[in-house]
Design a protein around this motif. Structure first.
Motif, short mmCIF file in Angstrom:
data_model
loop_
_atom_site.label_atom_id
_atom_site.label_comp_id
_atom_site.label_asym_id
_atom_site.label_seq_id
_atom_site.Cartn_x
_atom_site.Cartn_y
_atom_site.Cartn_z
N ASP A 1 0.84 -1.20 0.00
CA ASP A 1 0.00 0.00 0.00
C ASP A 1 0.88 1.26 0.00
O ASP A 1 0.56 2.24 -0.68
N ALA A 2 1.95 1.23 0.76
CA ALA A 2 2.86 2.38 0.80
C ALA A 2 3.53 2.56 -0.57
O ALA A 2 3.67 3.68 -1.07
N VAL A 3 3.91 1.44 -1.18
CA VAL A 3 4.54 1.51 -2.51
C VAL A 3 3.54 2.02 -3.54
O VAL A 3 3.87 2.87 -4.39
N ALA A 4 2.29 1.55 -3.45
CA ALA A 4 1.25 2.03 -4.37
C ALA A 4 1.05 3.54 -4.22
O ALA A 4 0.85 4.25 -5.21
N ALA A 5 1.13 4.03 -2.99
CA ALA A 5 0.92 5.46 -2.75
C ALA A 5 2.05 6.28 -3.38
O ALA A 5 1.79 7.27 -4.09
N VAL A 6 3.31 5.88 -3.18
CA VAL A 6 4.41 6.67 -3.77
C VAL A 6 4.48 6.47 -5.29
O VAL A 6 5.01 7.32 -6.01
N VAL B 1 -5.42 3.47 -0.28
CA VAL B 1 -4.20 4.06 -0.86
C VAL B 1 -4.46 5.53 -1.20
O VAL B 1 -3.60 6.39 -0.99
N ASP B 2 -5.69 5.84 -1.67
CA ASP B 2 -6.03 7.24 -1.95
C ASP B 2 -5.92 8.08 -0.69
O ASP B 2 -5.49 9.24 -0.73
N GLY B 3 -6.33 7.50 0.41
CA GLY B 3 -6.22 8.19 1.70
C GLY B 3 -4.77 8.49 2.04
O GLY B 3 -4.44 9.59 2.52
N LEU B 4 -3.88 7.54 1.76
CA LEU B 4 -2.45 7.76 2.02
C LEU B 4 -1.94 8.91 1.15
O LEU B 4 -1.22 9.79 1.62
#
Ligand code: UDP
Length: 361
Positions: free
Chosen positions: A206-211, A313-316
Motif C-alpha cells: 500500500d505504501a509503494v502504491a501510494a508513492v 491508498v487514496d487516503g495515504l
C-alpha cells in the motif's frame, strides 16, 4: 514486594530468533527498552534469549534450539506447533531451574507454552502479549491465565486488548524509548520512509502504491520475513521509486528516518502498538497511519500526523499532500511527554506491583 523496591527480574526473550536479528520484530526493541527503563530505576535484570543474541546492555543466558514459527502465519483454528528441540521449551526448562533467584519472570513470547506453564512455576510470571488475537488456542490459554492470575497479562494498547474476549483483564503498559538515540531533525529531505518486518500483515504494497502515484522516493528498512512477498511487490510496481536499505540497527536506521518527510504505517492487521511510530515521532517525523490498532491510539491527527481510512491508498496519497501542515517539533514533544524510558518504567513498576501484591494461588 511493593512499588519502590528493587526487583530481581528474569526476562525470557522471544523464541523467534536471536536478539539483534530482527526476526522478533518490535519485541526485540521492546525488551531492550524495558531493560534500560527498569535498570535505570535500580532493578536487577537477567535476560534469557536464543543463542547468538546481541545484547551488550545485559548479561544474557544463551539457550540453544530451533526457533518458533511466527504466529502471524497462523489462522484462527491453527493448533499449537512446536518444532523439534524447541528453543522455547529449552528456555522454559532453564527458567524452572533458575526461578528461585528472581522475584518475577517476564515472558516476551507470544506462545502457548509459557502461558500454560504459569501454574506450574512458583515465581510469578508477567506475560507481555505483543500481538492481538490471532488463534483460538492462544485466546483460550491467555484468557485462562488472565482469570487465574489477575493482572499478569500485559498489553501495549487498548486497541490490542479489545481484540481479545477478555479485554478488561489486560493491563496496558504502552511502550517507552531511549529518546536520546533519536535525533530531532527540523528540515527533511524529499523522501518518505517505511519501516518494519516485510511480511503480508504489514501491507508494504500500500505504501509503494501510494508513492507510485505521488512520484516520491520511499526508503524501506526492515527484516525480510517473506522474500516471495517482497519480490511480488517489486514486480507489481516496477516504476515506483523505492530503495530497500536492509535491516539496520537503531542508530543507522534513525539516520535515514530522521530526514524523511513522513513515515507511512500501513498494517493490514490490528497492530498491537507500532514501535516505529514512536521512533519516527522522536526524530520529529510525522506519521501517516491507517486508522486502526495501536498507531491510531498514538498519532494525533493534524498535530503529529494523519490517520487514514484503513486500506485506502487514496487516503495515504491525500495525507502525504498534507504533511507540510505538521509541526515537526510537536512530534518530538509527544514522544518526550508520553514515551520516555522514565514514563515507561513507572507504568511497568505499577504493573509488577499489582502482580506481586496478589495473594498466592
Ligand atoms: N527495525 C529496525 N531496523 C530496521 C527496521 C525496523 O531495528 O531497519 C525495528 C524497529 O525499530 C521496530 C521493529 O523493527 O522496533 C518493528 O516493530 P513494530 O512494533 O513496528 O512491528 P512488529 O514487527 O513487532 O510487528
Amino acid at each position: 514486594m511493593s512499588a519502590g523496591q528493587s526487583y530481581r527480574l528474569l526476562f525470557v526473550s522471544t523464541p523467534l530468533g536471536p536478539l539483534g536479528s530482527g526476526a522478533g520484530g518490535g519485541v526485540e526493541l521492546t525488551l531492550l527498552n524495558m531493560l534500560e527503563a527498569l535498570t535505570q530505576q535500580g532493578h536487577q535484570i537477567q535476560v534469557m534469549a536464543p543463542q547468538q543474541s546481541q545484547l551488550p546492555q545485559a548479561e544474557v543466558i544463551p539457550v540453544a534450539g530451533s526457533p518458533q514459527i511466527p504466529a502471524q502465519t497462523q489462522v484462527r483454528h491453527t493448533p499449537v506447533h512446536m518444532p523439534e528441540n524447541s528453543v522455547l521449551a529449552n528456555m522454559w526448562l532453564q527458567v524452572q531451574t533458575l526461578q528461585s533467584e528472581f522475584d518475577l519472570i517476564v515472558n516476551f513470547a507470544y506462545d502457548w507454552l509459557p502461558l500454560y506453564l504459569t501454574p506450574f512455576l512458583d515465581t510469578p510470571i508477567a506475560h507481555l502479549i505483543s500481538m492481538g488475537s490471532l488463534t483460538d488456542a492462544m485466546d483460550q490459554i491467555i484468557g485462562q491465565i488472565a482469570n487465574q492470575f489477575p493482572h499478569t497479562i500485559g498489553v501495549h494498547t487498548q486497541a490490542q486488548a479489545n481484540t481479545f474476549p477478555f479485554a478488561e483483564h489486560c493491563y496496558s503498559v504502552r511502550n517507552g524509548f531511549n529518546l536520546d538515540l533519536y535525533q530531532f531533525t527540523p528540515n527533511p529531505e524529499d523522501y518518505l520512509c517505511w519501516l518494519g518486518r516485510i511480511a503480508p500483515e504489514k501491507a508494504l504494497e500500500d505504501a509503494v502504491a501510494a508513492v507510485d502515484q505521488t512520484g516520491q522516493a520511499l526508503k524501506i528498512m526492515g527484516h525480510i520475513q517473506d522474500q516471495a512477498y517482497f519480490d511480488q511487490i517489486q514486480a507489481q510496481f516496477p516504476h515506483a521509486n523505492i530503495d530497500y536499505l536492509g535491516f539496520l540497527d537503531t542508530t543507522a536506521m534513525q539516520e535515514v528516518l530522521r530526514y524523511s518527510q513522513g513515515l507511512l504505517v500501513t498494517p493490514r492487521w490490528v497492530e498491537a502498538f507500532g514501535n516505529v511510530v514512536i521512533e519516527a515521532l522522536a526524530c520529529g517525523v510525522p506519521v501517516i497511519a491507517y486508522n486502526r490498532g495501536g498507531p491510531a491510539e498514538i498519532v494525533q491527527p493534524g498535530k503529529t500526523g494523519w490517520l487514514v481510512e484503513p486500506d485506502s491508498v487514496d487516503g495515504l496519497v491525500a495525507a502525504i499532500g498534507k504533511l507540510p501542515e505538521i509541526d515537526r517539533q510537536s512530534c518530538r514533544q509527544q514522544a518526550e511527554q508520553e514515551y520516555s524510558l522514565i514514563a515507561f518504567a513507572q507504568r511497568l513498576e505499577q504493573w509488577f506491583a499489582k502482580i506481586l501484591s496478589q495473594p498466592e494461588q
